[in-house]
Design a protein around this motif. Structure first.
Motif, PDB file in Angstrom:
ATOM      1  N   LYS A  32      27.108  23.976  -7.455  1.00 40.40           N
ATOM      2  CA  LYS A  32      26.769  25.102  -8.312  1.00 40.40           C
ATOM      3  C   LYS A  32      25.608  25.927  -7.757  1.00 40.40           C
ATOM      4  O   LYS A  32      25.664  27.166  -7.736  1.00 40.40           O
ATOM      5  N   ALA A  33      24.554  25.247  -7.323  1.00 42.76           N
ATOM      6  CA  ALA A  33      23.312  25.958  -7.009  1.00 42.76           C
ATOM      7  C   ALA A  33      23.026  26.149  -5.530  1.00 42.76           C
ATOM      8  O   ALA A  33      22.336  27.108  -5.160  1.00 42.76           O
ATOM      9  N   TYR A  34      23.536  25.285  -4.669  1.00 46.09           N
ATOM     10  CA  TYR A  34      23.092  25.328  -3.269  1.00 46.09           C
ATOM     11  C   TYR A  34      24.221  25.565  -2.274  1.00 46.09           C
ATOM     12  O   TYR A  34      24.018  26.221  -1.253  1.00 46.09           O
ATOM     13  N   TYR A  35      25.383  25.034  -2.561  1.00 48.42           N
ATOM     14  CA  TYR A  35      26.487  25.160  -1.618  1.00 48.42           C
ATOM     15  C   TYR A  35      26.810  26.624  -1.302  1.00 48.42           C
ATOM     16  O   TYR A  35      27.036  26.988  -0.137  1.00 48.42           O
ATOM     17  N   PRO A  36      26.814  27.507  -2.307  1.00 49.17           N
ATOM     18  CA  PRO A  36      27.130  28.917  -2.008  1.00 49.17           C
ATOM     19  C   PRO A  36      26.110  29.598  -1.094  1.00 49.17           C
ATOM     20  O   PRO A  36      26.431  30.622  -0.471  1.00 49.17           O
ATOM     21  N   LYS A  37      24.890  29.054  -1.011  1.00 54.59           N
ATOM     22  CA  LYS A  37      23.861  29.674  -0.174  1.00 54.59           C
ATOM     23  C   LYS A  37      24.059  29.387   1.311  1.00 54.59           C
ATOM     24  O   LYS A  37      23.434  30.024   2.159  1.00 54.59           O
ATOM     25  N   LEU A  38      24.887  28.394   1.639  1.00 55.92           N
ATOM     26  CA  LEU A  38      25.115  28.039   3.039  1.00 55.92           C
ATOM     27  C   LEU A  38      26.047  29.051   3.695  1.00 55.92           C
ATOM     28  O   LEU A  38      26.937  29.614   3.043  1.00 55.92           O
ATOM     29  N   ASN A  39      25.866  29.288   4.982  1.00 59.29           N
ATOM     30  CA  ASN A  39      26.806  30.154   5.689  1.00 59.29           C
ATOM     31  C   ASN A  39      28.114  29.405   5.927  1.00 59.29           C
ATOM     32  O   ASN A  39      28.206  28.177   5.713  1.00 59.29           O
ATOM     33  N   ALA A  40      29.123  30.108   6.372  1.00 57.06           N
ATOM     34  CA  ALA A  40      30.458  29.524   6.521  1.00 57.06           C
ATOM     35  C   ALA A  40      30.462  28.354   7.495  1.00 57.06           C
ATOM     36  O   ALA A  40      31.110  27.314   7.254  1.00 57.06           O
ATOM     37  N   GLY A  41      29.734  28.485   8.593  1.00 55.21           N
ATOM     38  CA  GLY A  41      29.692  27.407   9.577  1.00 55.21           C
ATOM     39  C   GLY A  41      29.074  26.148   9.030  1.00 55.21           C
ATOM     40  O   GLY A  41      29.557  25.028   9.274  1.00 55.21           O
ATOM     41  N   ALA A  42      27.974  26.284   8.265  1.00 55.31           N
ATOM     42  CA  ALA A  42      27.318  25.122   7.684  1.00 55.31           C
ATOM     43  C   ALA A  42      28.195  24.455   6.639  1.00 55.31           C
ATOM     44  O   ALA A  42      28.279  23.222   6.567  1.00 55.31           O
ATOM     45  N   ARG A  43      28.908  25.296   5.831  1.00 51.00           N
ATOM     46  CA  ARG A  43      29.792  24.701   4.820  1.00 51.00           C
ATOM     47  C   ARG A  43      30.907  23.905   5.480  1.00 51.00           C
ATOM     48  O   ARG A  43      31.283  22.817   5.020  1.00 51.00           O
ATOM     49  N   THR A  44      31.437  24.435   6.565  1.00 47.52           N
ATOM     50  CA  THR A  44      32.504  23.716   7.279  1.00 47.52           C
ATOM     51  C   THR A  44      31.984  22.391   7.824  1.00 47.52           C
ATOM     52  O   THR A  44      32.659  21.343   7.740  1.00 47.52           O
ATOM     53  N   LYS A  45      30.791  22.429   8.396  1.00 46.50           N
ATOM     54  CA  LYS A  45      30.197  21.204   8.948  1.00 46.50           C
ATOM     55  C   LYS A  45      30.019  20.141   7.866  1.00 46.50           C
ATOM     56  O   LYS A  45      30.437  18.988   8.026  1.00 46.50           O
ATOM     57  N   TYR A  46      29.426  20.536   6.729  1.00 52.88           N
ATOM     58  CA  TYR A  46      29.181  19.556   5.676  1.00 52.88           C
ATOM     59  C   TYR A  46      30.479  19.101   5.007  1.00 52.88           C
ATOM     60  O   TYR A  46      30.607  17.939   4.606  1.00 52.88           O
ATOM     61  N   ASP A  47      31.438  19.993   4.863  1.00 50.61           N
ATOM     62  CA  ASP A  47      32.743  19.603   4.309  1.00 50.61           C
ATOM     63  C   ASP A  47      33.366  18.487   5.144  1.00 50.61           C
ATOM     64  O   ASP A  47      33.905  17.504   4.619  1.00 50.61           O
TER      65      ASP A  47
END
Length: 597
Positions: free
Chosen positions: A532-547
């Motif tokens: 809700k609060a932090y995931y949307p703040k990550l850039n696309a590359g970081a979200r892919t890495k953490y996913d």
């Protein structure tokens, strides 16, 4: 052989090099029939006993060797016997008649004996004048109270006599000829019937009293004492002290002098307890309370390099120490103000001693983010297991009760020297401390985590023969380990969204204690907050890495039965947390792997 024999052998081996000699060690080894005290006043006389100078002694120069008798070395306030040469002001002034007469009587006997010394006459002539208090007061060295007595009557006076002779040593506390003169004189006064000495195996005049001041922290405590002459006499086993044990006067003096010298020059003081480790021939050996690797060793990142450095350190010590040398490890503590106890003792060949230190450090180690792979010291382990977190100067630190500290360090020392297993309660306490990181600052958090992982690594091997590596294992079949990885990912994900100066703790750290008890429940709550609060703040590359990382961890956790997924975490979750966090913060390496050989 026992601690008494080892201390006696140490004195005999060190006597020619250190007895009565200042500057070669932190403190000189005290000759037989002498004692070391802190003198506060120094008087300089000429050969005729005229006062030339008087001054106060600086604290760093106060250590003074003085002649003592058996009765004066163990004197108490009720029946104080005078020392033969250097003593308190109250023994040197006629303002205290009984003590003054006691001092002069003893000094005259020595002066007039066949073992007299030229300096004694000068000192005796000056003290006979009875003007020491007035002389010192006039020079402003001491102050007097309203009764005209010294305000500090227990200040110790030492003598310097300038006779004008060639190659003279004016300082009485450094004069070897004066030391020997008193040794010979006092030996001539011993009239006791020779008895069998249980240390030397020879018949010699026995000791009627044994010295105190072995350990400076508890100066009045005696290691050997026998005063049960009334009531429950000698615990009902003997009628007199000689039936329990007999020790010659000379052996007693050498043993106590050696122990005092060892404690003063190389003792380690932890929680009010004194730890000693020495070789009776004076050969340097490593301290068992500290890490085995020498200081200044290169930072080791790979475990294989660390093991190699340990082996090289072991060989280095083995090459400098004879194979037949021995190591003695002991701990002393004062049970009361007047009694000193030997709380731990072990003697073993140096070769075995070195190997045991090496083997402990090979297992009880972990990678520290700043210093590489290390083994924590025993006091650090005790602190990180039983210490209380305090805040001082805006920094957090651990404070451990002295009684707890000394007892736990001794337990760990025994495990290390005697090849014991890592105590389970210490491992549990260290893991519990590392599961409450939110109350610590960054530096302390790293220390506690590093220490807990090192302790748990040895504990797992000692009790279960499990070998835990210091490389991240993404496919590790341990549900607690995988949950630890997940906690580290949650923490790093949230921190990546912080502003550069933002210091607040992530949800993962704030909920760590709950996470350790109810991992499935806590992980869902943390993940919902992150989405809700932090995931949307990550850039696309970081979200892919953490996913990708989270998906892999969830797959591993899902392979375990539901009941295991909901159980409280085992302490192995700290391994997964530490290694995954390290991998995420290490630049230039994949997020889910770390090299180890």
């Amino acid at each position: 052989m026992g601690p008494m024999q080892q201390a006696y052998d140490t004195y005999c081996a060190m006597e020619s090099q250190y007895a009565g000699i200042y500057g070669k060690a932190k403190e000189p080894l005290v000759p037989v029939s002498h004692q070391i005290v802190n003198a506060e006043l120094e008087l300089t006389l000429d050969a005729d006993g005229h006062l030339l100078d008087a001054r106060s002694v600086e604290a760093e120069q106060a250590a003074t060797i003085i002649p003592v008798t058996e009765s004066s070395s163990g004197r108490t306030g009720k029946a104080p016997g005078a020392h033969p040469l250097c003593d308190q002001i109250q023994f040197l002034s006629p303002l205290y008649p009984a003590k003054y007469e006691s001092y002069l009587t003893q000094l005259h006997r020595w002066e007039l004996s066949p073992y007299g010394h030229p300096k004694l006459s000068a000192i005796a002539r000056y003290v006979e004048k009875g003007t020491i208090v007035e002389d010192l007061a006039q020079r402003g060295v001491i102050s007097l109270n309203e009764k005209g007595l010294p305000a500090k009557e227990k200040q110790v006076v030492r003598w310097r006599v300038e006779t004008g002779g060639e190659n003279e040593t004016p300082a009485c506390w450094q004069d070897q000829s004066l030391f020997q003169a008193f040794i010979d004189y006092y030996a001539s006064t011993k009239s006791e019937k020779p008895a069998f000495c249980m240390v030397t195996g020879k018949n010699a005049p026995p000791a009627s009293q044994h010295p105190k001041k072995i350990i400076n922290l508890c100066a009045n405590a005696k290691l050997i004492s026998a005063n049960d002459t009334s009531g429950f006499t000698y615990r009902g086993r003997f009628t007199d002290d000689s039936q329990a044990a007999t020790m010659s006067y000379e052996a007693s003096q050498k043993i106590h002098s050696a122990l005092h010298w060892l404690a003063a020059t190389q003792g380690v003081f932890i929680g009010g307890r004194t730890f000693l480790c020495w070789n009776p021939q004076g050969i340097e050996i490593p301290k068992p309370q500290a890490a085995f690797l020498r200081r200044g060793a290169a930072k080791q990142i790979k475990y294989s390099d660390y093991r190699k450095a340990l082996s090289e350190t072991l060989r280095g010590w083995q090459e400098t120490i004879p194979r037949d040398a021995g190591a003695v490890v002991a701990a002393f503590d004062a049970a009361t103000s007047g009694r000193l106890s030997l709380t731990y003792y072990s003697e073993l060949p140096v070769s075995d001693f070195l190997e045991r230190l090496h083997n402990w450090d090979a297992l009880c180690c972990w990678e520290h983010s700043s210093f590489g792979i290390q083994s924590p010291s025993l006091s650090q382990i005790a602190d990180c297991a039983f210490g209380t977190v305090r805040v001082s100067d805006k920094q957090t630190k651990l404070e451990t009760d002295e009684r707890v500290m000394r007892q736990q360090v001794q337990r760990l020392l025994s495990c290390r020297v005697d090849r014991g297993k890592m105590p389970a309660d210490i491992a549990r306490a260290a893991a519990a401390k590392a599961s409450n990181l939110q109350i610590m600052d960054t530096a302390l958090r790293e220390t506690v985590l590093f220490t807990a992982c090192a302790v748990l690594r040895k504990y797992k091997y000692d009790w279960y023969k499990e070998e835990w590596g210091m490389a991240l294992e993404p496919q590790k079949k341990d549900v607690s380990y995988q949950y630890g990885r997940l906690l580290a990912v949650f923490e790093k994900l949230e921190r990546d969204t912080y502003d550069p100066n933002e210091q607040r703790e992530p949800n993962a750290i704030r909920m760590q204690s709950v996470f350790a008890k109810r991992p499935l429940y806590a992980s869902r709550i943390i993940w919902e907050q992150l989405k809700k609060a932090y995931y949307p703040k990550l850039n696309a590359g970081a979200r892919t890495k953490y996913d990708r990382i989270i998906e892999q961890i969830i797959q591993e956790i899902s392979s375990f039965p539901q009941a295991e997924q909901e159980e409280a975490l085992k302490d192995t979750y700290l391994f997964g947390y530490y290694l995954q966090r390290s991998a995420l913060y290490t630049s230039g390496k994949p997020e889910n792997s770390q090299e180890e050989e």
